[in-house]
Design a protein around this motif. Structure first.
Motif, PDB file in Angstrom:
ATOM      1  N   GLY A 183     -24.740   3.742  -8.257  1.00  0.00           N
ATOM      2  CA  GLY A 183     -25.938   3.151  -8.802  1.00  0.00           C
ATOM      3  C   GLY A 183     -25.687   2.370 -10.066  1.00  0.00           C
ATOM      4  N   GLN A 184     -24.476   1.867 -10.241  1.00  0.00           N
ATOM      5  CA  GLN A 184     -24.104   1.098 -11.423  1.00  0.00           C
ATOM      6  C   GLN A 184     -22.819   0.327 -11.141  1.00  0.00           C
ATOM      7  OE1 GLN A 184     -22.379   3.389 -14.751  1.00  0.00           O
ATOM      8  NE2 GLN A 184     -22.392   5.197 -13.426  1.00  0.00           N
ATOM      9  N   SER A 185     -22.438  -0.532 -12.079  1.00  0.00           N
ATOM     10  CA  SER A 185     -21.165  -1.239 -11.992  1.00  0.00           C
ATOM     11  C   SER A 185     -20.140  -0.550 -12.869  1.00  0.00           C
ATOM     12  CB  SER A 185     -21.328  -2.693 -12.439  1.00  0.00           C
ATOM     13  OG  SER A 185     -22.104  -3.422 -11.502  1.00  0.00           O
ATOM     14  N   VAL A 186     -18.932  -0.403 -12.354  1.00  0.00           N
ATOM     15  CA  VAL A 186     -17.852   0.228 -13.098  1.00  0.00           C
ATOM     16  C   VAL A 186     -16.572  -0.569 -12.896  1.00  0.00           C
ATOM     17  CG1 VAL A 186     -18.838   2.561 -13.012  1.00  0.00           C
ATOM     18  CG2 VAL A 186     -17.332   1.775 -11.171  1.00  0.00           C
ATOM     19  N   LYS A 187     -15.538  -0.206 -13.653  1.00  0.00           N
ATOM     20  CA  LYS A 187     -14.273  -0.937 -13.649  1.00  0.00           C
ATOM     21  C   LYS A 187     -13.209  -0.245 -12.805  1.00  0.00           C
ATOM     22  CE  LYS A 187     -15.174  -4.179 -16.860  1.00  0.00           C
ATOM     23  NZ  LYS A 187     -14.987  -5.627 -16.672  1.00  0.00           N
ATOM     24  N   VAL A 188     -12.302  -1.068 -12.318  1.00  0.00           N
ATOM     25  CA  VAL A 188     -11.102  -0.606 -11.623  1.00  0.00           C
ATOM     26  C   VAL A 188      -9.948  -1.461 -12.127  1.00  0.00           C
ATOM     27  CG1 VAL A 188      -9.926  -0.318  -9.416  1.00  0.00           C
ATOM     28  CG2 VAL A 188     -12.408   0.048  -9.559  1.00  0.00           C
ATOM     29  N   ARG A 189      -8.872  -0.828 -12.578  1.00  0.00           N
ATOM     30  CA  ARG A 189      -7.675  -1.562 -13.003  1.00  0.00           C
ATOM     31  C   ARG A 189      -6.641  -1.507 -11.886  1.00  0.00           C
ATOM     32  NH1 ARG A 189      -5.593  -1.448 -19.059  1.00  0.00           N
ATOM     33  NH2 ARG A 189      -7.426  -2.835 -19.083  1.00  0.00           N
ATOM     34  N   VAL A 190      -5.994  -2.643 -11.636  1.00  0.00           N
ATOM     35  CA  VAL A 190      -5.028  -2.753 -10.549  1.00  0.00           C
ATOM     36  C   VAL A 190      -3.730  -3.338 -11.074  1.00  0.00           C
ATOM     37  CG1 VAL A 190      -4.559  -3.730  -8.271  1.00  0.00           C
ATOM     38  CG2 VAL A 190      -6.914  -3.135  -8.910  1.00  0.00           C
ATOM     39  N   LEU A 191      -2.622  -2.688 -10.746  1.00  0.00           N
ATOM     40  CA  LEU A 191      -1.281  -3.221 -10.992  1.00  0.00           C
ATOM     41  C   LEU A 191      -0.711  -3.672  -9.657  1.00  0.00           C
ATOM     42  CD1 LEU A 191       0.244  -0.500 -13.373  1.00  0.00           C
ATOM     43  CD2 LEU A 191      -0.543  -2.791 -14.019  1.00  0.00           C
ATOM     44  N   VAL A 192      -0.313  -4.929  -9.571  1.00  0.00           N
ATOM     45  CA  VAL A 192       0.249  -5.447  -8.325  1.00  0.00           C
ATOM     46  C   VAL A 192       1.765  -5.566  -8.462  1.00  0.00           C
ATOM     47  CG1 VAL A 192      -1.873  -6.656  -7.742  1.00  0.00           C
ATOM     48  CG2 VAL A 192      -0.078  -7.865  -9.004  1.00  0.00           C
ATOM     49  N   PRO A 193       2.497  -5.462  -7.362  1.00  0.00           N
ATOM     50  CA  PRO A 193       3.958  -5.566  -7.419  1.00  0.00           C
ATOM     51  C   PRO A 193       4.423  -7.005  -7.458  1.00  0.00           C
ATOM     52  CG  PRO A 193       3.258  -5.150  -5.185  1.00  0.00           C
ATOM     53  CD  PRO A 193       2.004  -5.124  -6.016  1.00  0.00           C
ATOM     54  N   ASP A 194       5.695  -7.196  -7.769  1.00  0.00           N
ATOM     55  CA  ASP A 194       6.283  -8.533  -7.708  1.00  0.00           C
ATOM     56  C   ASP A 194       6.137  -9.087  -6.293  1.00  0.00           C
ATOM     57  OD1 ASP A 194       7.031  -8.422 -10.342  1.00  0.00           O
ATOM     58  OD2 ASP A 194       9.090  -7.802  -9.941  1.00  0.00           O
ATOM     59  N   GLY A 195       5.790 -10.349  -6.203  1.00  0.00           N
ATOM     60  CA  GLY A 195       5.660 -10.979  -4.906  1.00  0.00           C
ATOM     61  C   GLY A 195       4.302 -10.821  -4.255  1.00  0.00           C
ATOM     62  N   TRP A 196       3.407 -10.079  -4.922  1.00  0.00           N
ATOM     63  CA  TRP A 196       2.071  -9.883  -4.355  1.00  0.00           C
ATOM     64  C   TRP A 196       1.267 -11.181  -4.394  1.00  0.00           C
ATOM     65  CZ3 TRP A 196      -2.688 -10.758  -6.573  1.00  0.00           C
ATOM     66  CH2 TRP A 196      -3.805 -10.286  -5.870  1.00  0.00           C
ATOM     67  N   SER A 197       0.457 -11.390  -3.378  1.00  0.00           N
ATOM     68  CA  SER A 197      -0.572 -12.424  -3.416  1.00  0.00           C
ATOM     69  C   SER A 197      -1.710 -11.974  -2.516  1.00  0.00           C
ATOM     70  CB  SER A 197      -0.034 -13.779  -2.955  1.00  0.00           C
ATOM     71  OG  SER A 197       0.229 -13.765  -1.570  1.00  0.00           O
ATOM     72  N   ARG A 198      -2.900 -12.400  -2.844  1.00  0.00           N
ATOM     73  CA  ARG A 198      -4.057 -11.943  -2.096  1.00  0.00           C
ATOM     74  C   ARG A 198      -4.122 -12.544  -0.697  1.00  0.00           C
ATOM     75  NH1 ARG A 198      -8.177 -11.906  -5.394  1.00  0.00           N
ATOM     76  NH2 ARG A 198      -7.151 -12.790  -7.209  1.00  0.00           N
ATOM     77  N   ASP A 199      -3.344 -13.596  -0.421  1.00  0.00           N
ATOM     78  CA  ASP A 199      -3.347 -14.182   0.909  1.00  0.00           C
ATOM     79  C   ASP A 199      -2.050 -13.895   1.667  1.00  0.00           C
ATOM     80  OD1 ASP A 199      -1.726 -15.756  -0.643  1.00  0.00           O
ATOM     81  OD2 ASP A 199      -2.619 -17.669  -0.057  1.00  0.00           O
ATOM     82  N   ALA A 200      -1.320 -12.880   1.224  1.00  0.00           N
ATOM     83  CA  ALA A 200      -0.075 -12.514   1.905  1.00  0.00           C
ATOM     84  C   ALA A 200      -0.370 -11.979   3.301  1.00  0.00           C
ATOM     85  CB  ALA A 200       0.665 -11.457   1.094  1.00  0.00           C
ATOM     86  N   VAL A 201       0.583 -12.134   4.190  1.00  0.00           N
ATOM     87  CA  VAL A 201       0.442 -11.592   5.538  1.00  0.00           C
ATOM     88  C   VAL A 201       0.607 -10.076   5.520  1.00  0.00           C
ATOM     89  CG1 VAL A 201       1.438 -11.574   7.852  1.00  0.00           C
ATOM     90  CG2 VAL A 201       1.228 -13.738   6.594  1.00  0.00           C
ATOM     91  N   ARG A 202       1.499  -9.588   4.700  1.00  0.00           N
ATOM     92  CA  ARG A 202       1.790  -8.163   4.634  1.00  0.00           C
ATOM     93  C   ARG A 202       0.790  -7.441   3.737  1.00  0.00           C
ATOM     94  NH1 ARG A 202       6.430  -6.241   0.568  1.00  0.00           N
ATOM     95  NH2 ARG A 202       5.127  -4.401   0.900  1.00  0.00           N
TER      96      ARG A 202
END
Length: 343
Positions: free
Chosen positions: A72-91
């Motif tokens: 019932g509210q907005s909250v935060k999430v922190r994300v650490l991505v690895p080397d080579g990550w991209s949001r449009d990756a196939v894997r």
């Protein structure tokens, strides 16, 4: 809990703990459904939870704002991505979900440990959601349900948003400290197969042990922002079924096949990694005594069931990040092996 310590000599100040219900997250959609770089996530969770803002702090670190129907509210999430990550990756990438303790926030792992440096050595994502003083459960609310539903947020909304928009995979581990340690083991037990590994440092692992519910509610009432502690799991004695349904000890049989690491101090006295002032050296942190007793119960229960567990019951050591960071370095390689991640 925050690095600032609760130095209690006589009052029992247990750590708030818990968890609730949910289903496995849906598989990630095709990469074409992902949002473009710098934009909020495009695909919502099943219940309509969505990422409404995204801030990139550095090359690997993103802070997301999630509008959560479960909370019932907005909250935060922190994300650490690895080397080579991209949001449009196939894997996709294996994921560690890291839960903080009470009186702390989603920034605590990066603020108080070297998890950024440690995770950079491995091909893995780390997701650190806000947990507040939520106790890792969908609150009972005197049997009426409703918000906040922290377990639903963590095990449905966050998983689905990460898997649908950020190339998170379904190969997962959970780790936590203090109440987050209870969350890690309870979530793994309530959702068998959701996590390949669960690592727990200084959490209450036997919720229904005589005296523990009273200690937990005392802490929630006086040391957190919970408000009415009876809203969380209900009234002990009357709502015992709900307490048992969120007790790692009672749910231990469900953990067969999940890798496990459980650690805690037992004396409440400062340990080798603490740096107390002279007058602090005799102070006993009662919450660490309680987590030690319940962790031993849990370990004994697992072993009686023939379920493997790696344990480290170390005696002296305060309920703080100075002690928990070395624990993280002990279980991290075991967790990476369970995830099939090369270091």
């Amino acid at each position: 809990m925050r690095t600032a310590r609760f130095l209690l000599l006589t009052a029992v100040s247990a750590v708030t703990v818990g968890t609730a219900t949910t289903v496995a997250a849906a598989p990630a959609p095709p990469a074409s459904a992902a949002a473009p770089a710098g934009a909020p996530a495009a695909v919502p969770a099943d219940d309509g939870a969505t990422v409404t803002a995204e801030e990139q702090l550095d090359e690997r670190t993103y802070d997301l704002t999630v509008s959560s129907p479960a909370l019932g509210q907005s909250v935060k999430v922190r994300v650490l991505v690895p080397d080579g990550w991209s949001r449009d990756a196939v894997r996709t990438w294996p994921v560690v979900y890291a839960y903080h303790g009470g009186r702390d926030t989603y920034v605590s792992w990066t603020r108080s440990t070297d998890i950024e440096e440690l995770s950079a050595r491995h091909d893995v994502m780390v997701v650190m959601p806000e947990c507040a003083d939520g106790a890792f459960t969908d609150w009972w609310n005197y049997g009426r349900g409703g918000t906040p539903r922290w377990e639903t947020f963590h095990t449905q909304e966050v998983l689905q948003l990460m898997e649908r928009n950020y190339r998170a995979g379904t190969t997962r581990a959970a780790m936590g400290i203090s109440s987050g340690a209870t969350g890690a083991t309870t979530y793994a037990a309530r959702h068998p197969g959701m996590f390949r590994y669960a690592a727990a440092s200084s959490g209450i692992q036997h919720m229904t042990r005589p005296g523990v519910p009273t200690a937990v509610m005392f802490t929630q009432a006086f040391f957190t922002d919970t408000g009415d502690p009876l809203r969380v799991w209900g009234v002990p004695g009357i709502d015992d079924a709900n307490w048992r349904a969120h007790d790692p000890y009672e749910l231990a049989a469900n953990l067969r096949g999940t890798g496990l690491y459980v650690s805690s101090g037992t004396t409440g006295l400062p340990g080798e990694y603490d740096d107390p002032a002279p007058w602090e050296r005799l102070i006993v942190q009662s919450q660490e005594v309680l987590t030690g007793v319940t962790s031993r119960d849990f370990i004994d229960r697992l072993r009686a069931l023939g379920i493997p567990v790696t344990s480290h019951i170390y005696g002296n050591g305060w309920h703080d990040w100075a002690t928990w960071q070395p624990e993280m370095h002990r279980y991290w390689p075991l967790m990476m092996t369970a995830l099939g991640v090369a270091g």
